[in-house]
Motif scaffolding. Sequence first.
Motif, PDB file in Angstrom:
ATOM      1  N   ALA A   1      -6.764   7.464  -8.941  1.00  0.00           N
ATOM      2  CA  ALA A   1      -7.307   7.584  -7.586  1.00  0.00           C
ATOM      3  C   ALA A   1      -6.733   6.497  -6.671  1.00  0.00           C
ATOM      4  CB  ALA A   1      -8.835   7.489  -7.621  1.00  0.00           C
ATOM      5  N   GLU A   2      -6.613   5.275  -7.183  1.00  0.00           N
ATOM      6  CA  GLU A   2      -6.041   4.185  -6.378  1.00  0.00           C
ATOM      7  C   GLU A   2      -4.581   4.462  -6.055  1.00  0.00           C
ATOM      8  OE1 GLU A   2      -6.789   0.652  -8.654  1.00  0.00           O
ATOM      9  OE2 GLU A   2      -8.863   0.506  -7.958  1.00  0.00           O
TER      10      GLU A   2
ATOM     11  N   LYS B   1      -3.155   7.437  -5.792  1.00  0.00           N
ATOM     12  CA  LYS B   1      -3.125   8.500  -4.785  1.00  0.00           C
ATOM     13  C   LYS B   1      -3.505   7.966  -3.412  1.00  0.00           C
ATOM     14  CE  LYS B   1      -3.852  12.518  -7.691  1.00  0.00           C
ATOM     15  NZ  LYS B   1      -2.851  13.432  -7.172  1.00  0.00           N
ATOM     16  N   ARG B   2      -4.497   7.074  -3.380  1.00  0.00           N
ATOM     17  CA  ARG B   2      -4.918   6.493  -2.097  1.00  0.00           C
ATOM     18  C   ARG B   2      -3.778   5.678  -1.490  1.00  0.00           C
ATOM     19  NH1 ARG B   2      -6.884   1.367  -0.719  1.00  0.00           N
ATOM     20  NH2 ARG B   2      -6.578   0.899  -2.902  1.00  0.00           N
ATOM     21  N   ASN B   3      -3.111   4.880  -2.311  1.00  0.00           N
ATOM     22  CA  ASN B   3      -1.991   4.075  -1.817  1.00  0.00           C
ATOM     23  C   ASN B   3      -0.868   4.960  -1.301  1.00  0.00           C
ATOM     24  OD1 ASN B   3      -3.311   1.695  -2.420  1.00  0.00           O
ATOM     25  ND2 ASN B   3      -2.339   1.469  -4.416  1.00  0.00           N
ATOM     26  N   ASN B   4      -0.626   6.065  -1.980  1.00  0.00           N
ATOM     27  CA  ASN B   4       0.402   7.005  -1.546  1.00  0.00           C
ATOM     28  C   ASN B   4       0.044   7.615  -0.190  1.00  0.00           C
ATOM     29  OD1 ASN B   4       2.713   8.600  -1.615  1.00  0.00           O
ATOM     30  ND2 ASN B   4       1.708  10.213  -2.786  1.00  0.00           N
ATOM     31  N   ILE B   5      -1.211   7.958  -0.012  1.00  0.00           N
ATOM     32  CA  ILE B   5      -1.664   8.531   1.260  1.00  0.00           C
ATOM     33  C   ILE B   5      -1.543   7.500   2.377  1.00  0.00           C
ATOM     34  CG2 ILE B   5      -3.703   9.372   2.505  1.00  0.00           C
ATOM     35  CD1 ILE B   5      -4.493  10.800  -0.123  1.00  0.00           C
ATOM     36  N   VAL B   6      -1.903   6.260   2.099  1.00  0.00           N
ATOM     37  CA  VAL B   6      -1.796   5.193   3.097  1.00  0.00           C
ATOM     38  C   VAL B   6      -0.332   4.999   3.493  1.00  0.00           C
ATOM     39  CG1 VAL B   6      -2.050   2.699   3.454  1.00  0.00           C
ATOM     40  CG2 VAL B   6      -3.919   4.007   2.439  1.00  0.00           C
ATOM     41  N   ASP B   7       0.564   5.006   2.522  1.00  0.00           N
ATOM     42  CA  ASP B   7       1.987   4.865   2.820  1.00  0.00           C
ATOM     43  C   ASP B   7       2.493   6.020   3.674  1.00  0.00           C
ATOM     44  OD1 ASP B   7       2.068   2.515   1.387  1.00  0.00           O
ATOM     45  OD2 ASP B   7       2.910   3.433  -0.424  1.00  0.00           O
TER      46      ASP B   7
ATOM     47  N   LYS C   1      -9.797   5.971 -12.273  1.00  0.00           N
ATOM     48  CA  LYS C   1      -9.811   5.008 -11.162  1.00  0.00           C
ATOM     49  C   LYS C   1      -8.395   4.618 -10.774  1.00  0.00           C
ATOM     50  CE  LYS C   1     -11.156   0.356  -9.997  1.00  0.00           C
ATOM     51  NZ  LYS C   1     -11.241  -0.957 -10.579  1.00  0.00           N
TER      52      LYS C   1
END
Length: 88
Positions: free
Chosen positions: A66-67, A69-75, A63
């Motif tokens: 995944a969080e 990676k998600r934050n990296n994608i959002v940035d 988890k």
Amino acid sequence: MNQEKQLLKQSKIRDLLIQAELVLKEDRYEEALVIINDITFNEMKDLSMEELSAIGRLLICLKEIAEGKRNNIVDQLKTVQASKGYIG
């Protein structure tokens, strides 16, 4: 359930947990999740607290990854959107 069956089941679960930990160390996150998904509910209900705790720690680790990676994608998306403002 007789003791031999329970020991075999625990051995299988321990083997799956070790496999999941090893692939997780190699950054093969999806494979680790697939391995954990191979543990059925019926198998989980007979596990010791130690084994359930190990499964929980692996899931928490997945988890958190995944969080991250998600934050990296959002940035990255924000950077692309800001760049579009300068270009367009």
